[in-house]
Design an enzyme around this catalytic site. Structure first.
Site, PDB file in Angstrom:
ATOM      1  N   ARG A   1      31.016  40.094  40.480  1.00  0.00           N
ATOM      2  CA  ARG A   1      32.106  39.461  41.240  1.00  0.00           C
ATOM      3  C   ARG A   1      31.626  38.614  42.436  1.00  0.00           C
ATOM      4  O   ARG A   1      31.999  38.868  43.580  1.00  0.00           O
ATOM      5  CB  ARG A   1      33.112  40.499  41.719  1.00  0.00           C
ATOM      6  CG  ARG A   1      33.562  41.522  40.715  1.00  0.00           C
ATOM      7  CD  ARG A   1      34.427  40.982  39.598  1.00  0.00           C
ATOM      8  NE  ARG A   1      35.714  40.488  40.000  1.00  0.00           N
ATOM      9  CZ  ARG A   1      36.793  41.234  40.169  1.00  0.00           C
ATOM     10  NH1 ARG A   1      36.695  42.527  40.032  1.00  0.00           N
ATOM     11  NH2 ARG A   1      37.940  40.693  40.504  1.00  0.00           N
TER      12      ARG A   1
ATOM     13  N   ARG B   1      46.354  51.732  41.859  1.00  0.00           N
ATOM     14  CA  ARG B   1      46.068  50.475  42.581  1.00  0.00           C
ATOM     15  C   ARG B   1      46.992  49.364  42.088  1.00  0.00           C
ATOM     16  O   ARG B   1      47.313  48.442  42.818  1.00  0.00           O
ATOM     17  CB  ARG B   1      44.619  50.051  42.359  1.00  0.00           C
ATOM     18  CG  ARG B   1      43.593  50.984  42.963  1.00  0.00           C
ATOM     19  CD  ARG B   1      42.215  50.407  42.895  1.00  0.00           C
ATOM     20  NE  ARG B   1      42.196  49.046  43.429  1.00  0.00           N
ATOM     21  CZ  ARG B   1      41.074  48.324  43.537  1.00  0.00           C
ATOM     22  NH1 ARG B   1      39.936  48.811  43.138  1.00  0.00           N
ATOM     23  NH2 ARG B   1      41.113  47.109  44.039  1.00  0.00           N
TER      24      ARG B   1
ATOM     25  N   CYS C   1      32.017  45.373  41.325  1.00  0.00           N
ATOM     26  CA  CYS C   1      32.868  46.513  40.955  1.00  0.00           C
ATOM     27  C   CYS C   1      32.481  46.854  39.515  1.00  0.00           C
ATOM     28  O   CYS C   1      31.536  46.318  38.951  1.00  0.00           O
ATOM     29  CB  CYS C   1      34.329  46.154  41.079  1.00  0.00           C
ATOM     30  SG  CYS C   1      34.813  44.868  39.934  1.00  0.00           S
TER      31      CYS C   1
ATOM     32  N   ASP D   1      42.783  40.824  31.670  1.00  0.00           N
ATOM     33  CA  ASP D   1      43.421  42.040  32.203  1.00  0.00           C
ATOM     34  C   ASP D   1      44.214  42.801  31.149  1.00  0.00           C
ATOM     35  O   ASP D   1      44.716  43.888  31.445  1.00  0.00           O
ATOM     36  CB  ASP D   1      44.332  41.690  33.383  1.00  0.00           C
ATOM     37  CG  ASP D   1      43.530  41.226  34.585  1.00  0.00           C
ATOM     38  OD1 ASP D   1      44.124  40.644  35.511  1.00  0.00           O
ATOM     39  OD2 ASP D   1      42.304  41.404  34.585  1.00  0.00           O
TER      40      ASP D   1
ATOM     41  N   LYS E   1      51.214  42.468  41.142  1.00  0.00           N
ATOM     42  CA  LYS E   1      50.203  42.793  42.174  1.00  0.00           C
ATOM     43  C   LYS E   1      49.405  41.542  42.533  1.00  0.00           C
ATOM     44  O   LYS E   1      49.169  41.251  43.711  1.00  0.00           O
ATOM     45  CB  LYS E   1      49.253  43.854  41.633  1.00  0.00           C
ATOM     46  CG  LYS E   1      47.953  43.992  42.429  1.00  0.00           C
ATOM     47  CD  LYS E   1      47.011  45.010  41.858  1.00  0.00           C
ATOM     48  CE  LYS E   1      46.170  44.502  40.734  1.00  0.00           C
ATOM     49  NZ  LYS E   1      44.934  43.784  41.150  1.00  0.00           N
ATOM     50  N   ASN E   2      49.018  40.771  41.511  1.00  0.00           N
ATOM     51  CA  ASN E   2      48.136  39.625  41.746  1.00  0.00           C
ATOM     52  C   ASN E   2      48.863  38.385  42.264  1.00  0.00           C
ATOM     53  O   ASN E   2      48.233  37.365  42.525  1.00  0.00           O
ATOM     54  CB  ASN E   2      47.337  39.302  40.482  1.00  0.00           C
ATOM     55  CG  ASN E   2      46.300  40.382  40.201  1.00  0.00           C
ATOM     56  OD1 ASN E   2      46.056  41.254  41.054  1.00  0.00           O
ATOM     57  ND2 ASN E   2      45.718  40.365  39.031  1.00  0.00           N
TER      58      ASN E   2
HETATM   59  C1  EPZ Z   1      41.518  37.602  39.610  1.00  0.00           C
HETATM   60  O1  EPZ Z   1      40.264  38.069  40.053  1.00  0.00           O
HETATM   61  C2  EPZ Z   1      42.381  38.841  39.405  1.00  0.00           C
HETATM   62  N1  EPZ Z   1      42.544  39.546  40.685  1.00  0.00           N
HETATM   63  C3  EPZ Z   1      41.727  39.768  38.380  1.00  0.00           C
HETATM   64  O2  EPZ Z   1      42.602  40.869  38.153  1.00  0.00           O
HETATM   65  C4  EPZ Z   1      41.583  38.981  37.068  1.00  0.00           C
HETATM   66  O3  EPZ Z   1      40.927  39.802  36.117  1.00  0.00           O
HETATM   67  C5  EPZ Z   1      40.771  37.718  37.320  1.00  0.00           C
HETATM   68  O4  EPZ Z   1      41.388  36.924  38.352  1.00  0.00           O
HETATM   69  C6  EPZ Z   1      40.656  36.850  36.073  1.00  0.00           C
HETATM   70  O5  EPZ Z   1      41.935  36.502  35.623  1.00  0.00           O
HETATM   71  C7  EPZ Z   1      43.436  39.065  41.582  1.00  0.00           C
HETATM   72  O6  EPZ Z   1      44.096  38.063  41.368  1.00  0.00           O
HETATM   73  C8  EPZ Z   1      43.569  39.828  42.853  1.00  0.00           C
HETATM   74  P1  EPZ Z   1      37.978  34.994  39.101  1.00  0.00           P
HETATM   75  P2  EPZ Z   1      39.178  37.010  40.644  1.00  0.00           P
HETATM   76  O7  EPZ Z   1      37.478  34.484  40.394  1.00  0.00           O
HETATM   77  O8  EPZ Z   1      39.853  35.905  41.314  1.00  0.00           O
HETATM   78  C9  EPZ Z   1      33.347  34.417  38.267  1.00  0.00           C
HETATM   79  C10 EPZ Z   1      43.168  43.136  37.895  1.00  0.00           C
HETATM   80  O9  EPZ Z   1      42.841  43.984  37.058  1.00  0.00           O
HETATM   81  N2  EPZ Z   1      33.275  33.922  39.658  1.00  0.00           N
HETATM   82  O10 EPZ Z   1      39.021  34.216  38.370  1.00  0.00           O
HETATM   83  O11 EPZ Z   1      38.178  37.808  41.402  1.00  0.00           O
HETATM   84  C11 EPZ Z   1      33.713  35.878  38.201  1.00  0.00           C
HETATM   85  O12 EPZ Z   1      32.568  36.701  38.336  1.00  0.00           O
HETATM   86  C12 EPZ Z   1      42.130  42.193  38.456  1.00  0.00           C
HETATM   87  O13 EPZ Z   1      44.340  42.960  38.324  1.00  0.00           O
HETATM   88  C13 EPZ Z   1      32.082  33.406  40.132  1.00  0.00           C
HETATM   89  O14 EPZ Z   1      31.090  33.361  39.427  1.00  0.00           O
HETATM   90  O15 EPZ Z   1      38.520  36.476  39.306  1.00  0.00           O
HETATM   91  C14 EPZ Z   1      34.335  35.986  36.824  1.00  0.00           C
HETATM   92  O16 EPZ Z   1      33.290  36.104  35.868  1.00  0.00           O
HETATM   93  C15 EPZ Z   1      40.737  42.473  37.900  1.00  0.00           C
HETATM   94  N3  EPZ Z   1      32.021  32.948  41.408  1.00  0.00           N
HETATM   95  C16 EPZ Z   1      35.035  34.638  36.646  1.00  0.00           C
HETATM   96  O17 EPZ Z   1      34.423  33.748  37.594  1.00  0.00           O
HETATM   97  C17 EPZ Z   1      33.123  32.986  42.241  1.00  0.00           C
HETATM   98  O18 EPZ Z   1      33.019  32.535  43.403  1.00  0.00           O
HETATM   99  C18 EPZ Z   1      36.534  34.642  36.923  1.00  0.00           C
HETATM  100  O19 EPZ Z   1      36.718  35.274  38.160  1.00  0.00           O
HETATM  101  C19 EPZ Z   1      34.332  33.523  41.748  1.00  0.00           C
HETATM  102  C20 EPZ Z   1      34.380  33.978  40.451  1.00  0.00           C
END
Ligand code: EPZ
Length: 421
Positions: free
Chosen positions: A121, A397, A116, A305, A22-23
């Site tokens: 996020r 999802r 969420c 995840d 999915k990702n």
């Molecule tokens: C991706 O989300 C995945 N989703 C998530 O999978 C996964 O859990 C996550 O990466 C971590 O591996 C997709 O790829 C569609 P991040 P993403 O930006 O990109 C903080 C699932 O279950 N952050 O790597 O949104 C954030 O809050 C989903 O399949 C900021 O602070 O995650 C988090 O604490 C859930 N500012 C950390 O960084 C930003 O601008 C990592 O988030 C962006 C992120």
């Protein structure tokens, strides 16, 4: 509202085909915006988030058709750069259209994805990076309105690795003048898969799969024919489910190297993980497990995840396990539901203390997010009596036909119309 009825105690046996990730599918669909052409994506999972992204592309003027596991995206003649709030609200990953829209139109209007159930996020890292490349974002009524007359290559250092942040900037950088260097970039396999698609479209990218990625921008990209990688999180979920039930399964079509951190922890817990010459992975094990401590981290660390699923497994360990969640600030909601099944889990900040018990007992439990749902299903498969998992739209999802796949492995699991709206 549908629910899953699971009668536990049946061991899982057999072979399972792992679906496309999915990702990886979501950024690949967003990348189609970069080209005024047709792109064909294979191995695309039939899950709700992929459907939502296809709807978003159609709302932007693309035409999208699915033929089996292939999705054809025709982005010729696209003119829209406003992503409708009602679609973006449904799926946080909609933020992935921001970089491609700026690259193609010099403009993007995308509603803030909002928080969420696993954390708030933010997308500040996305916005700061795009601003460094010449984008001018203005927040208007909860939507980021971004104008960018000229996208200019820059040296971007992410304060912390961000998967979709890296992907957004990677896509924008293909259209920027000059070179863009992404430092402290996310190294997840799904990011590398996107980069391979962009190269197939004609982009020039170095450092794929590392934390420093160089993109030489300004080349006109074209459509491509690309098969996305398999879903390592789905594979890990089924591996844990098999061990929890005392089962013995074979995972097909998954690159074992993407799950080395999980294999290490499962082996430590006493589960047998064997990779065959064919590339298939054989997983067999049974409770009680040895207690194992995990700390989630960016790839190649233990994936956040799989944290919820692993917590379910540690409920049946002989001793106490400590699970530390370092990626998201609120990703333990499944713990209270597991406790309703007899688990003994105490949360203190970023740490979950899981005291192993001899068995879990069936109960009615409520899913709160995609991976928490998987954790409850796994617990239900191992529990005594019947477990009802409510709000399973979360599951749909990101897991393709999970009830059917588990039933094929011998689980007593049925999708039924539940009570309530
Ligand atoms: C991706 O989300 C995945 N989703 C998530 O999978 C996964 O859990 C996550 O990466 C971590 O591996 C997709 O790829 C569609 P991040 P993403 O930006 O990109 C903080 C699932 O279950 N952050 O790597 O949104 C954030 O809050 C989903 O399949 C900021 O602070 O995650 C988090 O604490 C859930 N500012 C950390 O960084 C930003 O601008 C990592 O988030 C962006 C992120």
């Amino acid at each position: 509202m549908q629910e899953l009825k699971i009668r536990g105690g049946r061991l899982l046996k057999g072979r399972i085909h792992v679906s496309g990730a999915k990702n990886a599918a979501l950024p690949a669909l967003a990348a189609c915006i970069l080209v005024d052409d047709i792109t064909v994506l294979h191995n695309m999972p039939d899950v709700r988030d992929v459907t939502s992204m296809c709807q978003l592309l159609e709302s932007l003027g693309a035409s999208v058709n699915r033929y089996g596991d292939a999705i054809h995206v025709d982005t010729r003649g696209m003119t829209q750069w406003h992503a409708p709030h009602d679609l973006v609200r449904k799926m946080r990953a909609s933020v992935l259209v921001m970089g491609p829209l700026i690259a193609r139109f010099g403009r993007a209007e995308v509603a803030l994805p909002g928080g969420c159930t696993i954390g708030n996020r933010p997308i500040d890292l996305h916005i700061n990076a795009l601003r460094q490349m010449g984008a001018e974002p203005t927040l208007i009524k909860g939507e980021e309105h971004i104008i960018c007359e000229r996208l200019i290559g820059a040296r971007i250092h992410f304060d912390r690795p961000t998967v979709t942040g890296t992907e957004n900037v990677l896509m924008a950088a293909t259209a920027a003048e000059g070179e863009t260097v992404l430092e402290n970039a996310a190294r997840e396999p799904e990011v590398a898969d996107l980069a391979h698609l962009l190269v197939a479209m004609g982009a020039q990218i170095e450092g794929i799969g590392t934390d420093t990625i160089r993109v030489s921008g300004g080349r006109t990209l074209h459509g491509a024919d690309h098969s996305i990688i398999s879903d390592r999180i789905e594979a890990g979920t089924y591996a844990i489910a098999a061990a929890m039930t005392g089962g013995d399964i074979v995972l097909e079509s998954i690159d074992s190297l993407m799950l080395t951190s999980l294999w290490a922890k499962m082996t430590h817990a006493g589960v047998s993980i064997r990779e065959k010459a064919s590339g298939d992975i054989c997983v067999s094990g049974c409770p009680p497990f040895a207690p194992v401590h995990i700390t989630t981290a960016e790839y190649p660390g233990f994936p956040t995840d799989l944290q919820a699923q692993f917590m379910a497994m540690m409920c049946l360990a002989k001793g106490e396990s400590v699970i530390t969640e370092n990626i998201f600030e609120d990703r333990f909601k499944h713990a209270s539901e597991l406790n309703r099944m007899g688990a003994d889990i105490v949360i203190r900040g970023r740490n979950a203390f899981v005291k192993g018990i001899p068995y879990l007992s069936g109960a009615a439990v409520t899913a709160s997010d995609l991976r928490a749902s998987a954790s409850l299903v796994i617990a239900g498969l191992a529990a005594r009596d019947e477990t009802r998992v409510l709000r399973i739209y979360h599951l749909d999802r990101g897991y393709e036909r999970i009830d059917e796949k588990l039933a094929c492995l011998g689980a007593d699991i049925k999708r039924v119309a539940g009570e309530g709206p």
